[in-house]
Design a protein around this motif. Sequence first.
Motif, PDB file in Angstrom:
ATOM      1  N   UNK A  16      57.088  65.961  83.711  1.00 35.58           N
ATOM      2  CA  UNK A  16      56.895  65.019  82.607  1.00 35.58           C
ATOM      3  C   UNK A  16      57.993  65.260  81.568  1.00 35.58           C
ATOM      4  N   UNK A  17      59.056  64.429  81.651  1.00 40.72           N
ATOM      5  CA  UNK A  17      60.221  64.667  80.796  1.00 40.72           C
ATOM      6  C   UNK A  17      59.944  64.318  79.331  1.00 40.72           C
ATOM      7  N   UNK A  18      58.867  63.563  79.086  1.00 40.78           N
ATOM      8  CA  UNK A  18      58.554  63.248  77.680  1.00 40.78           C
ATOM      9  C   UNK A  18      58.044  64.491  76.944  1.00 40.78           C
ATOM     10  N   UNK A  19      57.613  65.507  77.715  1.00 38.49           N
ATOM     11  CA  UNK A  19      57.094  66.725  77.070  1.00 38.49           C
ATOM     12  C   UNK A  19      58.001  67.927  77.340  1.00 38.49           C
ATOM     13  N   UNK A  20      59.274  67.651  77.712  1.00 37.47           N
ATOM     14  CA  UNK A  20      60.178  68.740  78.042  1.00 37.47           C
ATOM     15  C   UNK A  20      60.524  69.565  76.797  1.00 37.47           C
ATOM     16  N   UNK A  21      60.337  70.886  76.903  1.00 34.23           N
ATOM     17  CA  UNK A  21      60.732  71.732  75.773  1.00 34.23           C
ATOM     18  C   UNK A  21      62.256  71.824  75.692  1.00 34.23           C
ATOM     19  N   UNK A  25      62.074  74.246  82.050  1.00 32.22           N
ATOM     20  CA  UNK A  25      61.715  73.021  82.771  1.00 32.22           C
ATOM     21  C   UNK A  25      60.574  72.267  82.078  1.00 32.22           C
ATOM     22  N   UNK A  26      60.504  70.956  82.294  1.00 33.24           N
ATOM     23  CA  UNK A  26      59.399  70.192  81.712  1.00 33.24           C
ATOM     24  C   UNK A  26      58.080  70.551  82.384  1.00 33.24           C
ATOM     25  N   UNK A  27      56.970  70.408  81.709  1.00 30.00           N
ATOM     26  CA  UNK A  27      55.670  70.633  82.361  1.00 30.00           C
ATOM     27  C   UNK A  27      55.428  69.566  83.422  1.00 30.00           C
ATOM     28  N   UNK A  28      54.582  69.888  84.383  1.00 30.12           N
ATOM     29  CA  UNK A  28      54.327  68.926  85.469  1.00 30.12           C
ATOM     30  C   UNK A  28      52.946  68.309  85.314  1.00 30.12           C
ATOM     31  N   UNK A  29      52.892  67.007  85.568  1.00 29.68           N
ATOM     32  CA  UNK A  29      51.608  66.289  85.569  1.00 29.68           C
ATOM     33  C   UNK A  29      51.093  66.182  86.987  1.00 29.68           C
TER      34      UNK A  29
END
Length: 273
Positions: A16-21, A25-29
Amino acid sequence: MSALFEIENLRVALPDFTRKPLFGPPPRNEILRDLSFTIGRGEAIGIVGESGSGKTTLGRTLVRLLEPSGGSIKFDGADISHLDDEAMAPYRRNLQVIFQNPLSSLNPRKTVAQIIAAPLRLHGVANGRQALADHAANALRMVGLSPDLGRRYPQELSGGQRQRVGIARAIALKPSFVLADEIVSGLDMSSQAQILDLLARLKEEMNLTLAFISHDLSVVRRLCERVMVMRQGEIVELRTCAEMFAGPEHPYTQQLLAAIPLPEIDPQWLSQT
Ligand SMILES: Nc1ncnc2c1ncn2[C@@H]1O[C@H](COP(=O)(O)OP(=O)(O)O)[C@@H](O)[C@H]1O
Ligand SMILES: [Mg+2]
């Protein structure tokens, strides 16, 4: 005979690139959660559900454009869950996709004949100018188009003709499995009916196995033996069309069915199948 597809505890998680720190790496949905089902050889299975329920993700995972994060996909007895591109290559010809929007999936700078010939050459089905032209012409005839259309460009065709070209490109390879993702959504009712009839005919003639994704249960009913209803990445129901239309078990399916305009529910339909 074993099923063409055997899916066990399939999970798919996408980044989920909208929640990438800022770093890392971004978190996965979790998009698909623990799906288990089979698809028989020569079967058409409908996959329905509201937008965002995971239909496209499931389709793309079946043809291994996406990799599962858990569980397994067996195709024709072989576990293809984690094969890399090279190992997948021999299977690609048998796993074809007809895309939702033919205008974006058909190259506007290529003629229709070139578009159909490209995968034939790639997979070594035909070689040489004449053989490729013959195969393309034949594929056009199979989808009810004149081979003369091979000289035209996709943007010169009607929506229904373009969708037939997409079908011709997929079936020219004589695949065992075809995924069709919302392929009639943009078409008027009569073009929709023609495309569905065409797919039904090709399925019989070529012994195709089909996964037919739609948000519209009335469309699925025309073509499919079974329907899978999805919601939020899970299977809500998976039953034969006849059972489903006789009385869906799940309230969510009842809502989807209620959304079909009434004249579409033809009382003879059950006795026809
Ligand atoms: N490439 C992606 N990366 C992250 N999330 C995605 C991606 N594609 C789809 N999703 C999410 O997965 C869910 C299911 O999407 P999708 O499979 O396209 O559903 P459907 O085809 O039923 O409309 C949605 O919540 C969507 O936002
Ligand atoms: Mg979709």
